[in-house]
Design a protein around this motif. Structure first.
Motif, short mmCIF file in Angstrom:
data_model
loop_
_atom_site.label_atom_id
_atom_site.label_comp_id
_atom_site.label_asym_id
_atom_site.label_seq_id
_atom_site.Cartn_x
_atom_site.Cartn_y
_atom_site.Cartn_z
N PHE A 161 -55.71 54.64 -41.97
CA PHE A 161 -55.46 55.24 -43.27
C PHE A 161 -56.78 55.41 -44.02
CE2 PHE A 161 -51.72 52.93 -41.99
CZ PHE A 161 -50.68 53.79 -42.28
N VAL A 162 -57.04 56.63 -44.46
CA VAL A 162 -58.22 56.89 -45.27
C VAL A 162 -57.74 57.00 -46.71
CG1 VAL A 162 -60.16 58.44 -45.71
CG2 VAL A 162 -59.35 58.09 -43.37
N MET A 163 -57.90 55.92 -47.44
CA MET A 163 -57.35 55.82 -48.79
C MET A 163 -58.15 56.65 -49.80
SD MET A 163 -54.92 54.00 -47.87
CE MET A 163 -54.12 53.93 -49.44
N THR A 164 -59.45 56.69 -49.62
CA THR A 164 -60.33 57.45 -50.51
C THR A 164 -61.67 57.65 -49.81
OG1 THR A 164 -61.43 57.51 -52.67
CG2 THR A 164 -61.13 55.34 -51.68
N ASN A 165 -62.39 58.66 -50.24
CA ASN A 165 -63.76 58.79 -49.73
C ASN A 165 -64.75 58.33 -50.79
OD1 ASN A 165 -63.45 60.95 -51.44
ND2 ASN A 165 -64.44 62.43 -50.10
N ALA A 166 -64.24 57.78 -51.90
CA ALA A 166 -65.10 57.22 -52.94
C ALA A 166 -65.60 55.86 -52.50
CB ALA A 166 -64.32 57.08 -54.25
N CYS A 167 -66.80 55.51 -52.96
CA CYS A 167 -67.36 54.22 -52.58
C CYS A 167 -68.33 53.75 -53.66
CB CYS A 167 -68.10 54.34 -51.24
SG CYS A 167 -68.67 52.75 -50.62
N ASN A 168 -68.42 52.44 -53.81
CA ASN A 168 -69.34 51.87 -54.79
C ASN A 168 -70.65 51.45 -54.14
OD1 ASN A 168 -68.10 49.90 -53.30
ND2 ASN A 168 -67.95 48.42 -54.98
N MET A 169 -70.84 51.83 -52.88
CA MET A 169 -72.07 51.52 -52.16
C MET A 169 -72.77 52.84 -51.80
SD MET A 169 -71.91 48.23 -52.01
CE MET A 169 -73.00 47.66 -50.74
N CYS A 170 -73.87 52.74 -51.14
CA CYS A 170 -74.59 53.95 -50.74
C CYS A 170 -75.24 53.70 -49.37
CB CYS A 170 -75.63 54.32 -51.79
SG CYS A 170 -76.24 56.00 -51.60
N TYR A 198 -75.58 55.06 -43.27
CA TYR A 198 -74.85 55.41 -42.05
C TYR A 198 -73.44 55.92 -42.32
CZ TYR A 198 -72.82 50.85 -43.01
OH TYR A 198 -72.21 49.80 -43.62
N CYS A 199 -72.99 55.90 -43.57
CA CYS A 199 -71.59 56.16 -43.88
C CYS A 199 -71.34 57.61 -44.28
CB CYS A 199 -71.14 55.22 -45.00
SG CYS A 199 -69.37 55.27 -45.31
N GLN A 200 -70.14 58.11 -43.92
CA GLN A 200 -69.76 59.47 -44.25
C GLN A 200 -69.15 59.56 -45.65
OE1 GLN A 200 -67.87 57.48 -42.36
NE2 GLN A 200 -65.83 57.65 -43.18
N ALA A 201 -68.89 58.43 -46.29
CA ALA A 201 -68.23 58.42 -47.60
C ALA A 201 -69.20 58.84 -48.71
CB ALA A 201 -67.69 57.03 -47.89
N GLN A 202 -68.59 59.24 -49.80
CA GLN A 202 -69.40 59.63 -50.96
C GLN A 202 -69.70 58.40 -51.80
OE1 GLN A 202 -66.99 62.51 -52.94
NE2 GLN A 202 -67.22 64.03 -51.34
N ASP A 203 -70.91 58.32 -52.33
CA ASP A 203 -71.22 57.20 -53.22
C ASP A 203 -70.70 57.51 -54.62
OD1 ASP A 203 -73.07 58.71 -54.69
OD2 ASP A 203 -74.73 58.11 -53.39
N SER A 204 -70.77 56.53 -55.48
CA SER A 204 -70.17 56.66 -56.81
C SER A 204 -70.88 57.69 -57.69
CB SER A 204 -70.16 55.30 -57.51
OG SER A 204 -71.48 54.81 -57.60
N ALA A 205 -72.06 58.14 -57.32
CA ALA A 205 -72.79 59.10 -58.13
C ALA A 205 -72.26 60.52 -57.93
CB ALA A 205 -74.28 59.06 -57.78
N GLN A 206 -71.52 60.75 -56.88
CA GLN A 206 -71.01 62.09 -56.61
C GLN A 206 -69.70 62.31 -57.37
OE1 GLN A 206 -70.90 62.08 -52.36
NE2 GLN A 206 -73.01 62.76 -52.18
N GLU A 207 -69.48 63.54 -57.76
CA GLU A 207 -68.33 63.85 -58.62
C GLU A 207 -67.02 63.97 -57.85
OE1 GLU A 207 -69.14 67.22 -61.04
OE2 GLU A 207 -71.13 66.50 -61.56
N GLY A 238 -62.43 54.77 -45.28
CA GLY A 238 -62.72 55.62 -46.40
C GLY A 238 -64.18 55.86 -46.49
N GLY A 239 -64.39 55.79 -47.75
CA GLY A 239 -65.23 55.04 -48.57
C GLY A 239 -64.75 53.60 -48.59
N GLU A 240 -64.63 53.11 -49.80
CA GLU A 240 -64.14 51.74 -50.00
C GLU A 240 -62.65 51.83 -50.30
OE1 GLU A 240 -63.00 48.32 -50.20
OE2 GLU A 240 -65.12 48.51 -49.67
N PRO A 241 -61.79 51.46 -49.34
CA PRO A 241 -60.35 51.64 -49.51
C PRO A 241 -59.79 50.96 -50.76
CG PRO A 241 -60.87 51.03 -47.26
CD PRO A 241 -62.13 50.91 -48.05
N LEU A 242 -60.36 49.84 -51.17
CA LEU A 242 -59.83 49.12 -52.32
C LEU A 242 -60.08 49.83 -53.65
CD1 LEU A 242 -60.57 45.45 -51.25
CD2 LEU A 242 -58.40 46.70 -51.15
#
Length: 148
Positions: A89-98, A101-110, A141-145
């Motif tokens: 399950f990919v809950m979100t692609n948002a993440c609080n890290m950067c 190696y990760c495909q997720a978006q960091d928190s700076a992206q809109e 995800g990003g960070e699923p939580l």
């Protein structure tokens, strides 16, 4: 002796061989060339036995080679006859890290995608329909939580 079908690729200073029975072996280039050119007498007894044990070569007079490899092949492909056990399950692609190696978006992206609650419930319902006795739920995800 005869060679069984195998794939190969150079890996560092060796050759990696794999076959349909799910076996592999790393050979030096000289041993690899001896195998490919069927110069079995130039291979050490240990390598020769390993090649036989892992189904890379077989004796020509073995009429039952397919019977020998059948169990290994069947065991290697057994998953085809069982139900799905892993559900991702990919809950979100948002993440609080950067992480680099990760495909997720960091928190700076809109633009951030989030799985809707209705979609999450439907996905869990589908996963629970699997007849497999053991299920694994993996949250990515990003960070699923961030979409708890």
């Amino acid at each position: 002796m005869k060679n069984n079908y195998f794939n190969f690729k150079q890996w560092k200073d060796k050759m990696l061989l794999t076959n349909e029975q799910g076996r592999y072996i790393l050979l030096g280039k000289r041993d690899f060339l001896n195998l490919v050119n069927k110069r079995y007498d130039l291979l050490s007894k240990e390598i020769l036995q390993t090649l036989k044990d892992r189904f890379f070569i077989y004796d020509i007079d073995e009429d039952v080679f397919i019977e020998k490899v059948a169990n290994a092949y069947r065991d290697n492909k057994q998953y085809l006859f069982s139900a799905t056990s892993l559900h991702i399950f990919v809950m979100t692609n948002a993440c609080n890290m950067c992480c680099v190696y990760c495909q997720a978006q960091d928190s700076a992206q809109e633009k951030k995608g989030k799985m809707q609650e209705m979609t999450a419930k439907a996905a869990v319902d589908i996963a629970l329909q699997s007849p497999n006795e053991y299920l694994t739920f993996e949250f990515q995800g990003g960070e699923p939580l961030l979409n708890f």
